[in-house]
Design an enzyme around this catalytic site. Structure first.
Site, mmCIF file in Angstrom:
data_model
loop_
_atom_site.group_PDB
_atom_site.id
_atom_site.type_symbol
_atom_site.label_atom_id
_atom_site.label_comp_id
_atom_site.label_asym_id
_atom_site.label_seq_id
_atom_site.Cartn_x
_atom_site.Cartn_y
_atom_site.Cartn_z
ATOM 1 N N TYR A 141 44.070 -27.324 24.371
ATOM 2 C CA TYR A 141 45.465 -26.908 24.600
ATOM 3 C C TYR A 141 46.332 -28.071 25.067
ATOM 4 C CZ TYR A 141 42.807 -22.570 25.498
ATOM 5 O OH TYR A 141 41.929 -21.523 25.453
ATOM 6 N N GLU B 248 45.263 -7.145 35.583
ATOM 7 C CA GLU B 248 44.076 -7.878 35.110
ATOM 8 C C GLU B 248 44.207 -9.392 35.319
ATOM 9 O OE1 GLU B 248 43.061 -5.072 31.206
ATOM 10 O OE2 GLU B 248 44.257 -6.884 30.960
ATOM 11 N N GLY C 240 47.921 -12.825 33.231
ATOM 12 C CA GLY C 240 48.860 -13.801 32.680
ATOM 13 C C GLY C 240 49.607 -14.652 33.668
ATOM 14 N N ARG D 26 39.737 -27.467 27.962
ATOM 15 C CA ARG D 26 41.182 -27.193 28.017
ATOM 16 C C ARG D 26 42.052 -28.389 27.634
ATOM 17 N NH1 ARG D 26 43.943 -25.681 31.641
ATOM 18 N NH2 ARG D 26 44.977 -23.984 30.553
ATOM 19 N N CYS E 47 31.041 -37.526 20.783
ATOM 20 C CA CYS E 47 31.422 -38.340 19.628
ATOM 21 C C CYS E 47 32.647 -37.787 18.912
ATOM 22 C CB CYS E 47 30.237 -38.434 18.684
ATOM 23 S SG CYS E 47 28.818 -39.040 19.563
ATOM 24 N N GLU E 48 33.744 -37.703 19.611
ATOM 25 C CA GLU E 48 35.022 -37.281 19.031
ATOM 26 C C GLU E 48 36.122 -37.945 19.826
ATOM 27 O OE1 GLU E 48 35.909 -33.526 17.759
ATOM 28 O OE2 GLU E 48 33.854 -32.758 17.756
HETATM 29 N N1 LLP Z 1 43.750 -9.364 30.145
HETATM 30 C C1 LLP Z 1 43.563 -9.643 28.848
HETATM 31 C C2 LLP Z 1 43.541 -8.554 27.883
HETATM 32 C C3 LLP Z 1 43.391 -10.973 28.441
HETATM 33 O O1 LLP Z 1 43.218 -11.256 27.158
HETATM 34 C C4 LLP Z 1 43.426 -12.013 29.404
HETATM 35 C C5 LLP Z 1 43.255 -13.407 29.013
HETATM 36 C C6 LLP Z 1 43.608 -11.655 30.752
HETATM 37 C C7 LLP Z 1 43.768 -10.333 31.093
HETATM 38 C C8 LLP Z 1 43.620 -12.675 31.862
HETATM 39 O O2 LLP Z 1 44.666 -13.554 31.740
HETATM 40 P P1 LLP Z 1 44.993 -14.595 32.906
HETATM 41 O O3 LLP Z 1 45.405 -13.800 34.123
HETATM 42 O O4 LLP Z 1 43.779 -15.382 33.158
HETATM 43 O O5 LLP Z 1 46.091 -15.410 32.351
HETATM 44 N N2 LLP Z 1 41.382 -20.059 27.617
HETATM 45 C C9 LLP Z 1 42.798 -20.056 27.916
HETATM 46 C C10 LLP Z 1 43.270 -18.740 28.463
HETATM 47 C C11 LLP Z 1 42.936 -17.560 27.579
HETATM 48 C C12 LLP Z 1 43.394 -16.234 28.113
HETATM 49 C C13 LLP Z 1 42.780 -15.109 27.349
HETATM 50 N N3 LLP Z 1 43.089 -13.820 27.817
HETATM 51 C C14 LLP Z 1 43.104 -21.234 28.840
HETATM 52 O O6 LLP Z 1 42.189 -21.955 29.219
HETATM 53 O O7 LLP Z 1 44.270 -21.479 29.170
#
Ligand code: LLP
Length: 419
Positions: free
Chosen positions: A317, A274, A240, A313, A344-345
């Site tokens: 978002y 993670e 996160g 993205r 085409c969007e």
């Molecule tokens: N652990 C779990 C259980 C997760 O669901 C995620 C991300 C992470 C770790 C890793 O999170 P990070 O460190 O990358 O923030 N597609 C979106 C982001 C989706 C995140 C999903 N889960 C974007 O492009 O911003």
């Protein structure tokens, strides 16, 4: 922060000119810096050295085999969310003891495959899932480690699509139910060793307060349950950490560690992290070639050969990615433009209202920055577009780590049925 820099007026990734890559590999292409990727992993490792956590790189951010394998070589484990990601993890030979598996919808087949692989933890997200893990483990005559992914009802103050720990979200198990699982249900689950708590509150989180709230709630729960004999040995604090796309001022790995280490260091728990975006986000760019510059009475559109199928993205978002012409001329006159793809969007855009050189012309190359995480992994074949190539740069060498798809690839699983 990253290794994409101008030398004179040319953009380089480490010691390779990105124009050289474009000449040889074509566009659109994702280019990653090996040094940036590994540096980011090491930053987290160093910041948390006091508690030597297991850092499970979240491969959903970028699951390329070479990238994951280089991170694993440098000590990372892997966080997976599907049978497909497990398949990738096995391909690169990461030890099962370094794999953790979250997801609200793990299927029976996926669960069985992961148990056979000997993964370190399932992060279970519901009672029915826990019961299924128990029965599959029983059938396979294995005792499987499981962590409960708790839902601490904390607002991570990030985009609502990537906030995961509010009680309205589908993720995790509320605190009350989690208590019951550890104290009552666990006795019935003979094939499961319930010994962990997992908490992941969202992605691109810029402040430390939500992390502190979630970790404090997790620790309070663990203390309470361990006093009653629960035997919880592991706390997985998820990913996160936010990165800089524009003007964000997210915490560094050191800031993050400084704020949360005091909470964790005397807990006696083995900690798992993670991170995904923090490692891969700024380690990659997407290079696109200008096809046309289209001036309309309302605005200018710079039309490029990458599109929302390559990087969703911005469309999904409203995310901001910096756009940098790979040949810079500081004195150039600027003009506002939207950078758009060929799809085409009207939702197909990479950037809106950006001040870009007025002299941009067809065949010039633009770099879309910070595209290393959730870029290629979220790409698709929409409009029957081939997915981009991926290149990894290390020092003055580069490696094609994903070949550009061919038109034949697009239809390889399709059949013109004799109906
Ligand atoms: N652990 C779990 C259980 C997760 O669901 C995620 C991300 C992470 C770790 C890793 O999170 P990070 O460190 O990358 O923030 N597609 C979106 C982001 C989706 C995140 C999903 N889960 C974007 O492009 O911003």
């Amino acid at each position: 922060m990253h290794d994409f820099n101008f030398k004179k007026d040319q953009l380089f990734c480490e010691n390779v000119s990105v124009e050289k890559i474009v000449k040889e590999v074509g566009t659109p292409v994702f280019v990653y810096s090996h040094k940036t990727l590994v540096d980011h992993l090491i930053k987290i490792k160093t910041a948390f050295a006091k508690i030597s956590p297991l850092i499970c790189y979240s491969m959903k951010a970028n699951s390329n085999l070479t990238i994951c394998s280089e991170l694993v070589k440098n000590g990372a484990g892997i966080d997976i969310v599907s049978g497909g990601e497990l398949y990738r993890a096995k391909k690169i030979g990461v030890s099962g003891k370094k794999i953790v598996y979250a997801s609200v919808g793990k299927t029976e087949t996926e669960i069985a495959e992961a148990i056979k692989t000997g993964i370190l933890f399932f992060n279970a997200e519901s009672i029915p899932e826990l019961e299924l893990i128990n029965s599959v483990a029983g059938r396979l005559r294995k005792k499987q480690n499981v962590a409960i992914r708790i839902n601490p009802n904390v607002d991570a103050h990030t985009h609502h699509y990537i906030t995961t720990a509010k009680k309205q979200n589908k993720f995790g198990i509320d605190m009350g139910t989690s208590r019951k699982i550890f104290l009552q249900l666990s006795k019935k689950l003979k094939n499961v060793k319930l010994c962990g708590v997992h908490v992941h509150i969202g992605s691109q989180i810029e402040e430390v307060t939500p992390f502190i709230q979630a970790i404090k709630k997790s620790l309070a729960l663990i203390n309470e349950l361990n006093k009653k004999g629960a035997g919880i040995t592991h706390l997985n604090i998820g990913g996160g950490l936010g990165i800089v796309y524009r003007k964000e001022r997210p915490q560094t790995a050191d800031d993050y560690a400084r704020a949360i280490l005091p909470l964790l260091k005397d807990s006696g728990l083995k900690v798992i992290l993670e991170p995904g975006r923090f490692i891969a986000g700024n380690a990659g760019i997407l290079l696109a070639k200008i096809t046309y510059v289209k001036d309309t009475p309302a605005k200018r559109f710079v039309i490029v050969d990458a599109a929302m199928n390559d990087l969703i993205r911005p469309s999904f978002y409203d995310a901001y990615h910096e756009i940098v012409p790979v040949k810079a001329d500081k004195k150039e006159k600027l003009k506002k433009a939207d950078v758009v793809g060929a799809i085409c969007e009207s939702g197909d855009f990479i950037a809106k209202d950006r001040r870009l050189p007025e002299a941009l012309k067809p065949a010039d190359i633009l770099a879309v920055m910070s595209a290393g995480a959730y870029g290629f992994t979220m790409s698709s074949n929409y409009n029957s577009r081939r997915r981009a190539a991926e290149v990894l740069v290390k020092g003055n060498r580069y490696f094609i780590i994903t070949k550009r798809e061919s038109y034949a690839d697009l239809i390889r699983n399709e059949v013109v049925a004799k109906v």
